[in-house]
Every structure is written in structure tokens, then in C-alpha cells.
Design an enzyme around this catalytic site. Structure first.
Site, short mmCIF file in Angstrom:
data_model
loop_
_atom_site.label_atom_id
_atom_site.label_comp_id
_atom_site.label_asym_id
_atom_site.label_seq_id
_atom_site.Cartn_x
_atom_site.Cartn_y
_atom_site.Cartn_z
N ASP A 1 -1.54 -0.05 -1.77
CA ASP A 1 -0.95 -0.50 -3.04
C ASP A 1 -2.00 -1.26 -3.84
O ASP A 1 -2.55 -2.26 -3.35
CB ASP A 1 0.26 -1.40 -2.77
CG ASP A 1 1.43 -0.61 -2.20
OD1 ASP A 1 1.61 0.55 -2.60
OD2 ASP A 1 2.15 -1.15 -1.34
N THR B 1 -4.39 12.82 0.27
CA THR B 1 -3.06 12.24 0.44
C THR B 1 -2.22 12.48 -0.82
O THR B 1 -2.74 12.80 -1.89
CB THR B 1 -3.13 10.72 0.72
OG1 THR B 1 -3.50 10.05 -0.48
CG2 THR B 1 -4.12 10.39 1.84
C1 LIG Z 1 0.04 3.46 -2.70
S1 LIG Z 1 0.86 4.00 -1.28
C2 LIG Z 1 -0.30 5.10 -0.52
C3 LIG Z 1 0.28 5.88 0.60
C4 LIG Z 1 -0.69 6.82 1.33
N1 LIG Z 1 -1.73 6.08 2.03
C5 LIG Z 1 -1.29 7.82 0.41
O1 LIG Z 1 -2.50 7.75 0.12
O2 LIG Z 1 -0.54 8.70 -0.04
C6 LIG Z 1 0.77 2.59 -0.22
C7 LIG Z 1 1.75 2.64 0.93
O3 LIG Z 1 1.54 1.54 1.80
C8 LIG Z 1 2.80 1.08 2.25
N2 LIG Z 1 2.61 -0.32 2.64
C9 LIG Z 1 2.28 -1.33 1.82
N3 LIG Z 1 2.14 -2.47 2.50
C10 LIG Z 1 2.39 -2.16 3.79
C11 LIG Z 1 2.41 -2.93 4.98
N4 LIG Z 1 2.14 -4.23 4.96
N5 LIG Z 1 2.69 -2.30 6.14
C12 LIG Z 1 2.96 -0.98 6.15
N6 LIG Z 1 2.96 -0.20 5.06
C13 LIG Z 1 2.69 -0.79 3.89
C14 LIG Z 1 3.73 1.30 1.08
O4 LIG Z 1 5.08 1.42 1.49
C15 LIG Z 1 3.20 2.58 0.48
O5 LIG Z 1 3.87 3.72 1.00
#
Ligand SMILES: C[S@@+](CC[C@H](N)C(=O)[O-])C[C@H]1O[C@@H](n2cnc3c(N)ncnc32)[C@H](O)[C@@H]1O
Length: 170
Positions: free
Chosen positions: A74, A148
Site C-alpha cells: 500500500d 501482480t
Molecule cells: C497495494 S496491494 C498489493 C497487493 C499485491 N502485492 C499485488 O502486487 O497485487 C497491498 C496489499 O497488502 C495488504 N496488506 C497491507 N498491509 C498488510 C499487513 N500489515 N499484513 C498483511 N497484508 C497487508 C493489503 O490488504 C493489500 O491487499
């Protein structure tokens, strides 16, 4: 960590059946997608953690991971929210504890301010060596990278960067 829809972890796990993967994601639809992919591919080398990845890190023993992938986390683009970004000194301390000496950390983003900040913070931490050898290494997806879902959306303000680090031996 934060696998989103799970296409990357499912593809990595399929390509490396002898490697165990810990897949962390809090977004329930993403977990469901990844579970479906894991089931369809008949994989038995993926374990899921569906709470905050940092809680899993706290439960892991020292020096237990060969690789860590943090892909397009994020971005929290507003300056006042930068402190919510996952790459922070205490998080890097935790990663350094659970990674084996020589283990790799891959970080990718398509947000310039995060690319700059993460590189600065990871290098300043002192326990990670940046493995880039040529000027454009970090601009090219690594050979084992799987595009991704989030990356495909091109929501950032730069082309994706891929930083690869190894944990120094202490
Ligand atoms: C911007 S998305 C990118 C997802 C994936 N890596 C991609 O490139 O398609 C970031 C993901 O990280 C997850 N996320 C954020 N903070 C997290 C945490 N502390 N533990 C686990 N997942 C987390 C969010 O739910 C989200 O699905």
C-alpha cells in the site's frame, strides 16, 4: 507479505514445489482468490496467514526465511500518511531477525516517493546489501517475477522498480 490476489505467490509456489511459502494477506477476497488458485494448481507448499503480517513475524523464530517478497505494498501516497507505509526501521529490524544471513528481500513499487523512501530506509538500516550491479537492474522485473494484479493497474507515477537486497551476515 500483502499478496493481494495471490497470483505471484501461487505462481512461485507452483514453480518451486520443494519450497514452503508463507502467504500473508488481510483482504479476505484476496485470500479466497489465492486459496482457489492453490487448490486448482494442487499445491501443498503454501500456508496462509490472514491477519497483519507483522503479527506473524513476531511469532516466527530467528533466521527462518530464505526470501521475503514485498511487492507493491500500500503506497499511502499522501505525505501525512507516509508513516503508515510498512517499510519502517522497526519493521526492518523484525525482517532482519527472521531472515537467514544471505536471505533475499525483494521490494517493488510504482510510486516514486515510496521507491525513494524505501531505498533510503533499507540502506540506512545497515543490515541489507542492495544487489543491483548495473544502473538499470532495478528497472527491470527480475527473471522470476510474476506480474501482480496491482502492478497491472499502473496506478503509480513511475514504471515499477524492483529492489533486491540480501541480509548481511552478522
Ligand atoms: C497495494 S496491494 C498489493 C497487493 C499485491 N502485492 C499485488 O502486487 O497485487 C497491498 C496489499 O497488502 C495488504 N496488506 C497491507 N498491509 C498488510 C499487513 N500489515 N499484513 C498483511 N497484508 C497487508 C493489503 O490488504 C493489500 O491487499
Amino acid at each position: 507479505m500483502g499478496f493481494g490476489g495471490g497470483e505471484h505467490v501461487a505462481a512461485q509456489a507452483e514453480a518451486n514445489p520443494d519450497v514452503g511459502y508463507l502467504a500473508c494477506e488481510v483482504f479476505v477476497e484476496g485470500v479466497a482468490k489465492c486459496l482457489t488458485a492453490v487448490e486448482e494448481k494442487g499445491l501443498s507448499n503454501v500456508r496462509f496467514w490472514t491477519e497483519d503480517a507483522r503479527q506473524l513475524i513476531d511469532r516466527l523464530p530467528d533466521s527462518c526465511l530464505d526470501r521475503v517478497f514485498i511487492l507493491f505494498p500500500d503506497p499511502w501516497p499522501k505525505k501525512k500518511h507516509h508513516k503508515r507505509r510498512i517499510i519502517q526501521p522497526d519493521f526492518l529490524d523484525s525482517l532482519a531477525r527472521i531472515m537467514k544471513p544471505g536471505a533475499h528481500l525483494r521490494f517493488a513499487t510504482d510510486v516514486r516517493s515510496y521507491a525513494d523512501e524505501a531505498l533510503q530506509k533499507i540502506l540506512a538500516h545497515g543490515q541489507f546489501d542492495w544487489l543491483a550491479e548495473k544502473a538499470d537492474d532495478w528497472r527491470r522485473p527480475p527473471t522470476d517475477h510474476v506480474r501482480t494484479r496491482y502492478e497491472s493497474k499502473n496506478l503509480g507515477d513511475i514504471a515499477p522498480v524492483f529492489y533486491e537486497f540480501s541480509l548481511k551476515s552478522s
